[in-house]
Every structure is written in C-alpha cells, then in structure tokens.
Design a protein around this motif. Sequence first.
Motif, PDB file in Angstrom:
ATOM      1  N   CYS A 263     -12.733  24.630  19.976  1.00 42.07           N
ATOM      2  CA  CYS A 263     -13.295  25.794  20.664  1.00 42.07           C
ATOM      3  C   CYS A 263     -14.374  25.381  21.661  1.00 42.07           C
ATOM      4  CB  CYS A 263     -13.897  26.774  19.665  1.00 42.07           C
ATOM      5  SG  CYS A 263     -12.697  27.544  18.587  1.00 42.07           S
ATOM      6  N   HIS A 264     -15.349  24.615  21.206  1.00 40.54           N
ATOM      7  CA  HIS A 264     -16.463  24.269  22.089  1.00 40.54           C
ATOM      8  C   HIS A 264     -15.986  23.327  23.184  1.00 40.54           C
ATOM      9  CE1 HIS A 264     -19.647  26.284  19.860  1.00 40.54           C
ATOM     10  NE2 HIS A 264     -18.943  25.997  18.796  1.00 40.54           N
TER      11      HIS A 264
ATOM     12  N   ARG B 268      -6.034  27.387  25.058  1.00 41.27           N
ATOM     13  CA  ARG B 268      -6.360  26.412  26.108  1.00 41.27           C
ATOM     14  C   ARG B 268      -5.150  26.070  26.950  1.00 41.27           C
ATOM     15  NH1 ARG B 268     -10.980  22.264  23.940  1.00 41.27           N
ATOM     16  NH2 ARG B 268     -12.550  23.870  23.700  1.00 41.27           N
ATOM     17  N   LYS B 269      -3.954  26.323  26.408  1.00 40.09           N
ATOM     18  CA  LYS B 269      -2.746  26.082  27.202  1.00 40.09           C
ATOM     19  C   LYS B 269      -2.705  27.011  28.406  1.00 40.09           C
ATOM     20  CE  LYS B 269       0.267  25.132  23.408  1.00 40.09           C
ATOM     21  NZ  LYS B 269       1.270  25.917  22.692  1.00 40.09           N
ATOM     22  N   HIS B 270      -3.372  28.154  28.282  1.00 46.20           N
ATOM     23  CA  HIS B 270      -3.331  29.140  29.358  1.00 46.20           C
ATOM     24  C   HIS B 270      -4.637  29.184  30.135  1.00 46.20           C
ATOM     25  CE1 HIS B 270       0.409  30.627  27.611  1.00 46.20           C
ATOM     26  NE2 HIS B 270      -0.181  30.442  26.453  1.00 46.20           N
ATOM     27  N   LEU B 271      -5.510  28.219  29.888  1.00 46.50           N
ATOM     28  CA  LEU B 271      -6.784  28.164  30.601  1.00 46.50           C
ATOM     29  C   LEU B 271      -6.817  26.898  31.445  1.00 46.50           C
ATOM     30  CD1 LEU B 271      -9.368  29.095  27.831  1.00 46.50           C
ATOM     31  CD2 LEU B 271      -9.125  30.293  29.988  1.00 46.50           C
TER      32      LEU B 271
ATOM     33  N   ARG C   6     -11.506  29.924  22.292  1.00 46.17           N
ATOM     34  CA  ARG C   6     -11.132  30.161  20.899  1.00 46.17           C
ATOM     35  C   ARG C   6     -10.031  29.179  20.530  1.00 46.17           C
ATOM     36  NH1 ARG C   6     -14.097  33.017  23.636  1.00 46.17           N
ATOM     37  NH2 ARG C   6     -12.295  33.905  24.659  1.00 46.17           N
ATOM     38  N   MET C   7      -9.696  29.128  19.241  1.00 50.40           N
ATOM     39  CA  MET C   7      -8.650  28.218  18.805  1.00 50.40           C
ATOM     40  C   MET C   7      -7.435  29.006  18.334  1.00 50.40           C
ATOM     41  SD  MET C   7     -10.398  26.985  15.233  1.00 50.40           S
ATOM     42  CE  MET C   7      -9.027  26.076  14.551  1.00 50.40           C
TER      43      MET C   7
END
Lengths: 259, 128
Positions: free
Chosen positions: B120-121, A175-178, A190-191
């Motif tokens: 994730c979600h 998420r750092k790159h999204l 994803r995690m």
Amino acid sequence: MKRSRRQFLKVASLSVLGLSTHLATGGIVNAAEQGAQYLPNENGLKAGRWAMVIDTRAFETPEDFDVCVKACHKAHNVPNIPNNQNIKWLWTDTYEHVFPEQGNNHMSESLENRDFFVLCNHCENPPCVRVCPTKATYKKPDGIVAMDYHRCIGCRFCMAGCPYGARSFNFSDPRKHLDMGEVNPEFPTRMLGVVEKCNFCVERLAQGLMPACVEAAEGKIVFGDLNDPESEVRKVLAENFTIRRKPNVGTQPGVYYII
Amino acid sequence: MYNTKYVLPGLLIFLALFTSPFWAGKVFGTASYERPKLALPADQKECIEPVEYMRAEHMQILDTWRDQALREGKRTYVASNGKVWNVSLQNTCMKCHTNKAEFCDKCHTSNSVTPYCWDCHVEPKGNQ
C-alpha cells in the motif's frame, strides 16, 4: 549434595521474581517509550460533527463534476478501472438512484435530468461499523467513518451493510490500474482484497486543509462543523431546503443535498 | 537395554543431524552471518529515537503510529528528546530513508522477514 524440595522451591521462586522484575522494569525499550508523546496536530481542523452540503443546482456540466472527482481520486490514488470492478469514492448518479424513496411521478425536468454527487455519507449510525468483524471500519468522535486498511480482511460485510453502496472492493491489485510514476506520494494506495471508500479527507483535515473535492468545487460544496451554530454548513442548511439520502433507514447521513 | 548396538548408533546419528545447524557452519565454514551494511540517510544524523531502540522496536513504533494517527487522530509525535515529528511512514520515515532497497530490504531479507508495508505505502522515489 542433597537438596530438599523446600530449598529448590525457595531458589526457584526467587529466580522467577528476579526475572520478572527485570522484564517489568525493562531496558531501553521502556525508557524511550515513556518519554515519547502523541498529540493531535496543532494546525489541524477540529469539529464536533463534520458534515458536507452539496449545492446540486450549481453542478451543471459534466466538467463541474469532473474537477472534484479528479481532485479526490488524485489525492487518494484511486484507480480508474473501466469495468464493474471499479473503485468509487466520489461519483455521480441520477435522482431516482440517489434518492429512490423521494421521487414523485411528475418531477420537474431539471431534477429528472440532473446528476448528483454520491459519496460515503459518514452516517451518525453507520451500519458498516456495526457489522465489521475486525473493527477495520470505525467511527471517529468527530463523525468521520474511517477505515483502517491494515485491519480489513475483505469480508465485505460492510458493503452488504451500507445502504448507499458507498464502498468498493479491490478485486484485483489496484496498482495495476495506477500509473505508479504519477501517484500522490503523500498517500498510500490500497492492496488487493480490501474494501475502500471516501474518508472525508481526514488526512487533509489533520493538516488544516479542506477536503480535496470541497477545495476543487470552489464554493459549490460546503464543509464544516454541524455542532457549531456559527459554521458555514449550519448557515447554508438554515437558508436552503436540503434532503439526505434514504431517510427511512435511519442512518442519519452527514451529507446534505440542496435541491 | 535391548538392541544396544542398533539403538546407540541410531541415537548418535539422530543427535548429529538434529544439532547440525549449530555446528555445520563452523565445521564446513559455509555459514557466517554478517550484519547487513545499511545505507543511512546522508543528510540526517539521528533518527526519531536512539539507534538501538529503533533497531529493536521500529515495528512496534510503526504499529503504535498507525493506531495513534488513524484511530486517535494524534499525528504529532514528540520524541523522548523533545523533537517533534509527523506521524507518518511515507511522509516522515521514508523522507529520510529514501533508499528502501538498501535500508529496509537488506535487513528484512537477511532475516527472512517479509512485511507487506509496500503493498500500500508508496516507496520513495529516491530508491535505486
């Protein structure tokens, strides 16, 4: 009051019986669970064996590739990480990297210079499924090698097992790159610490849609049921010379390349 | 018993400390649990199953949903009242429960439960 051992056992066994029957018959929990049903989607696409045929002759400019890659990565919230920890679902490489055992000394210039799409091959005999200790990677009856990220422990055995390098590991929080404002809200990200890969758009097939890259390729990639002799993939395979990646490792990929 | 004058007070102090969580709140009037007030969807009257069932079993449902959708490819849920739902946390649950902070988090926080669904979600946009 004096109780004998026999009396105590009688009462104890009756109470256990009563308790267990209460638990077994249950309350509201079982009532609702029994009434509910799970069914496959009515309008979902079904197949005996999903397969993809990529017409490599039709992909000429970097833009041709880019449209498909962007469609895939947008649909699945694949981050763009500009270093060697990048996440790859659909990417390109040269002939000698994609088909390392199938090269000749004096190949045609067009083959030497052409780029080829690379993605998870959704093999018939997937080594990644065999080595996954948690069954996070599994093969569906329709041939799709899918991943359950809930179960992935990030051991990366599958990455070692895959002869195609089709899997990526999330070394950092994707998420750092999204751009979280721009992500596709219909699909999760994803995690940190899980492996990920192309899923043949299994979630789109369930909605009756073709995979994102196939839709974006406008006919340059064909997708369909290998078991159905009338399907488009079978027609394309019958009419063209196709190869698959690394035939001698025996995984039987589901992605075919028209050369 | 040896050392009764030390042992008995010791036992009493131990008991008092050991049972303190049960009575301390009543005596000092600090702890009182109130059921969190959840923000329910404004435009929906009923969930996929009855409220009591959802309250007690939503985690089991989500677990079953995950396996049914991913592993069995069964993404249609026919509820016990016959209504049909799409098996998806993001696309079904969160379409109604658009306020994660006021719905999920309130209960989870007061019960010290930290599920990692949101790693994730994607949280719904209507979340403020």
